[in-house]
Design an enzyme around this catalytic site. Structure first.
Site, PDB file in Angstrom:
ATOM      1  N   CYS A   1       0.812  -1.282   0.027  1.00 61.23           N
ATOM      2  CA  CYS A   1       0.019   0.171  -0.104  1.00 61.23           C
ATOM      3  C   CYS A   1       0.809   1.272  -0.039  1.00 61.23           C
ATOM      4  O   CYS A   1       0.314   2.370  -0.190  1.00 61.23           O
ATOM      5  CB  CYS A   1      -0.868   0.207   1.001  1.00 61.23           C
ATOM      6  SG  CYS A   1      -1.972  -1.758   1.609  1.00 61.23           S
TER       7      CYS A   1
ATOM      8  N   HIS B   1      -3.659   7.938   5.523  1.00 61.33           N
ATOM      9  CA  HIS B   1      -3.667   6.361   5.036  1.00 61.33           C
ATOM     10  C   HIS B   1      -5.273   6.053   5.086  1.00 61.33           C
ATOM     11  O   HIS B   1      -5.816   5.616   4.323  1.00 61.33           O
ATOM     12  CB  HIS B   1      -3.005   5.495   5.615  1.00 61.33           C
ATOM     13  CG  HIS B   1      -2.550   4.241   4.801  1.00 61.33           C
ATOM     14  ND1 HIS B   1      -2.030   4.101   3.533  1.00 61.33           N
ATOM     15  CD2 HIS B   1      -3.019   2.890   5.170  1.00 61.33           C
ATOM     16  CE1 HIS B   1      -2.177   2.925   2.978  1.00 61.33           C
ATOM     17  NE2 HIS B   1      -2.592   2.216   4.192  1.00 61.33           N
TER      18      HIS B   1
ATOM     19  N   GLU C   1      -2.886   5.380  13.272  1.00 59.12           N
ATOM     20  CA  GLU C   1      -2.582   6.412  12.383  1.00 59.12           C
ATOM     21  C   GLU C   1      -2.837   7.888  13.300  1.00 59.12           C
ATOM     22  O   GLU C   1      -1.951   8.814  13.253  1.00 59.12           O
ATOM     23  CB  GLU C   1      -3.224   6.642  11.159  1.00 59.12           C
ATOM     24  CG  GLU C   1      -2.765   7.686  10.181  1.00 59.12           C
ATOM     25  CD  GLU C   1      -3.251   7.737   8.700  1.00 59.12           C
ATOM     26  OE1 GLU C   1      -2.970   8.330   7.836  1.00 59.12           O
ATOM     27  OE2 GLU C   1      -4.270   6.698   8.493  1.00 59.12           O
TER      28      GLU C   1
ATOM     29  N   LYS D   1     -10.013   7.498   0.624  1.00 59.80           N
ATOM     30  CA  LYS D   1     -10.319   6.213   0.293  1.00 59.80           C
ATOM     31  C   LYS D   1     -11.893   5.788   0.580  1.00 59.80           C
ATOM     32  O   LYS D   1     -12.599   4.847   0.041  1.00 59.80           O
ATOM     33  CB  LYS D   1      -9.479   5.077   1.267  1.00 59.80           C
ATOM     34  CG  LYS D   1      -8.166   5.066   0.948  1.00 59.80           C
ATOM     35  CD  LYS D   1      -7.280   4.045   1.766  1.00 59.80           C
ATOM     36  CE  LYS D   1      -5.878   3.819   1.457  1.00 59.80           C
ATOM     37  NZ  LYS D   1      -5.307   5.146   1.613  1.00 59.80           N
TER      38      LYS D   1
ATOM     39  N   HIS E   1      -9.623   1.946  -1.668  1.00 66.26           N
ATOM     40  CA  HIS E   1      -8.158   1.571  -1.462  1.00 66.26           C
ATOM     41  C   HIS E   1      -7.312   0.913  -2.607  1.00 66.26           C
ATOM     42  O   HIS E   1      -7.772  -0.157  -3.122  1.00 66.26           O
ATOM     43  CB  HIS E   1      -7.887   0.689  -0.317  1.00 66.26           C
ATOM     44  CG  HIS E   1      -6.525   0.505   0.252  1.00 66.26           C
ATOM     45  ND1 HIS E   1      -5.348   1.039  -0.472  1.00 66.26           N
ATOM     46  CD2 HIS E   1      -6.012  -0.016   1.549  1.00 66.26           C
ATOM     47  CE1 HIS E   1      -4.231   0.878   0.139  1.00 66.26           C
ATOM     48  NE2 HIS E   1      -4.638   0.261   1.235  1.00 66.26           N
TER      49      HIS E   1
ATOM     50  N   PHE F   1       1.301  -3.047   4.570  1.00 64.56           N
ATOM     51  CA  PHE F   1       1.514  -4.385   5.073  1.00 64.56           C
ATOM     52  C   PHE F   1       2.936  -4.654   4.829  1.00 64.56           C
ATOM     53  O   PHE F   1       3.479  -4.141   3.931  1.00 64.56           O
ATOM     54  CB  PHE F   1       0.881  -5.415   4.275  1.00 64.56           C
ATOM     55  CG  PHE F   1      -0.619  -5.383   4.751  1.00 64.56           C
ATOM     56  CD1 PHE F   1      -1.206  -5.074   6.077  1.00 64.56           C
ATOM     57  CD2 PHE F   1      -1.541  -6.337   4.144  1.00 64.56           C
ATOM     58  CE1 PHE F   1      -2.335  -5.142   6.370  1.00 64.56           C
ATOM     59  CE2 PHE F   1      -2.725  -6.609   4.736  1.00 64.56           C
ATOM     60  CZ  PHE F   1      -3.297  -6.209   5.690  1.00 64.56           C
TER      61      PHE F   1
END
Length: 410
Positions: A170, A302, A313, A334, A339, A398
């Site tokens: 990501c 994010h 976050e 998003k 995403h 990730f």
């Protein structure tokens, strides 16, 4: 702006932008949708969707590849490459550049993608394993390889300088754009096409994500207490990064300046995010740009809509900004476009440019219930008009790989 802003080399500006995503087929339509708080997430139209538990996504609807490419090109371009070429065409038209001679030799491409030609892989696994075919098309490897889009941009625009693809889940696009920024800043290149692309909305791509049990069946609601997971999207965004002096000399329309970049590793867990790793990337980007916390007015988060990401976050931002966190705006687009995995940071950079250039802060839509662990100003549901001089764009992947970009108005 902080007086301690240091010079790390040449200044880098954005002189072109292009996109295709669930919100629109170009930059103006995408920004209009973001400003309106429009949702591009809806029912998926893909093969065997009835076999999927997750049947929604931020899909590029009404897309007809034959309107953009001929039969020979379609045989060679996976969907993620097609999206990249469409976005790059718009970006190049906006920048008004052509590449010959020395400029061609000093210009390149860095793109982010996570899955690469996943549609091509999915189709050919079916052909071999389900249909029992023993042969596949001779172009399958060049069609599915992750660097296909990068290579086709290099070929299309005669870009003979440094070119490669970044695959860091990501964070791929932010890592790619950060590398492009550094190459120009340090004098390795004069112009770079950069951004990212993803086209994972195929049966195998969604089925794999279902296994993680982080997907929502109905909507993406970042930072809302009743959020229940992320929603996949697809598309691309491509930018022209250019040496500031060169852009000024040729009278280019400068969209924003890229002023800082940082990347960190959590070194902790393959899927669970770390607030400490994210915070170090945020503070690192500000330090690289010479920004103090009070200089930053907006963060494109994010903001995946998962409990783990959103709380982590918010904690990272609160610690990085201290008392200024209460005066900071942070939203997740998003919630509107989904995403895009490896392409997500590129599309989200458009919201950062809109904030700097137009004074419009894109909202976090789908916000229904306050979460005490996400107590920042997440610009819920409606866009806001505000003058900001500097912004950040967060990407946390990730594998514990974090990449944050800092931009300011020019």
């Amino acid at each position: 702006m902080s007086a301690r802003r240091k010079s790390n080399g040449r200044r880098v500006v954005i002189t072109g932008a292009g996109t295709i995503n669930a919100l629109g087929g170009d930059v103006p339509s995408t920004l209009a949708a973001m400003a309106e708080g429009r949702c591009g997430i809806g029912p998926l139209d893909i093969r065997d969707v009835d076999r999927l538990a997750i049947q929604i996504g931020g899909q590029v609807t009404g897309y007809d590849e034959q309107k953009h490419f001929n039969r020979q090109q379609i045989a060679l371009y996976d969907r993620f490459t097609q999206f990249t070429l469409i976005a790059a065409k718009e970006a190049m038209a906006g920048a008004g550049l052509s590449f010959t001679g020395e400029l061609a030799a000093r210009s390149g491409v860095v793109l982010g993608t996570s899955g690469g030609g996943l549609n091509t892989q999915d189709e050919n696994y079916r052909a071999v394993y389900e249909d029992g075919k023993n042969r596949v098309h001779p172009f399958i490897v060049p069609k599915l390889m992750n660097n296909a889009a990068t290579s086709h941009l290099s070929i299309e625009y005669n870009l003979k300088g440094p070119s490669f693809t970044v695959a860091t889940a990501c964070a791929s696009s932010n890592h790619a754009m950060g590398q492009a920024f550094q190459m120009i800043r340090t004098g390795m290149a004069d112009v770079m096409l950069t951004g990212g692309s993803e086209a994972m909305l195929c049966f195998g791509g969604i089925k794999a994500w279902e296994g993680l049990r982080v997907m929502s069946r109905d909507a993406c609601r970042p930072f809302s207490a009743n959020r229940n997971g992320m929603v996949q999207g697809e598309g691309a965004a491509v930018f022209v990064f250019e040496d500031y002096d060169m852009a000024r000399a040729r009278g280019a329309d400068i969209l924003a300046e890229v002023v800082g970049f940082a990347m960190t590793s959590d070194a902790a867990d393959i899927v669970m995010p770390s607030a400490q790793g994210a915070e170090r990337a945020i503070t690192g980007a500000m330090a690289d740009a010479g920004l103090d916390p009070e200089d930053v007015g907006y963060i494109n988060a994010h903001g995946t809509g998962t409990a783990a990401n959103d709380k982590t976050e918010c904690s990272a931002v609160a610690h990085a900004f201290g008392p200024h966190a209460d005066r900071l705006m942070m939203s997740s687009t998003k919630s509107m476009h989904g995403h895009l995995i490896g392409g997500t940071g590129a599309v989200e950079l458009l919201a950062c440019i809109m904030a700097l250039r137009d004074g419009i802060i894109a909202p976090t839509i789908g916000y229904e219930e306050p979460d005490p662990e996400c107590a920042l100003d997440v610009v819920p549901n409606e866009a806001r008009h505000a003058k900001v001089g500097a912004v950040l764009s967060n990407a946390f992947a990730f594998g514990g790989l974090n990449a944050v970009l800092a931009l300011r108005s020019v």
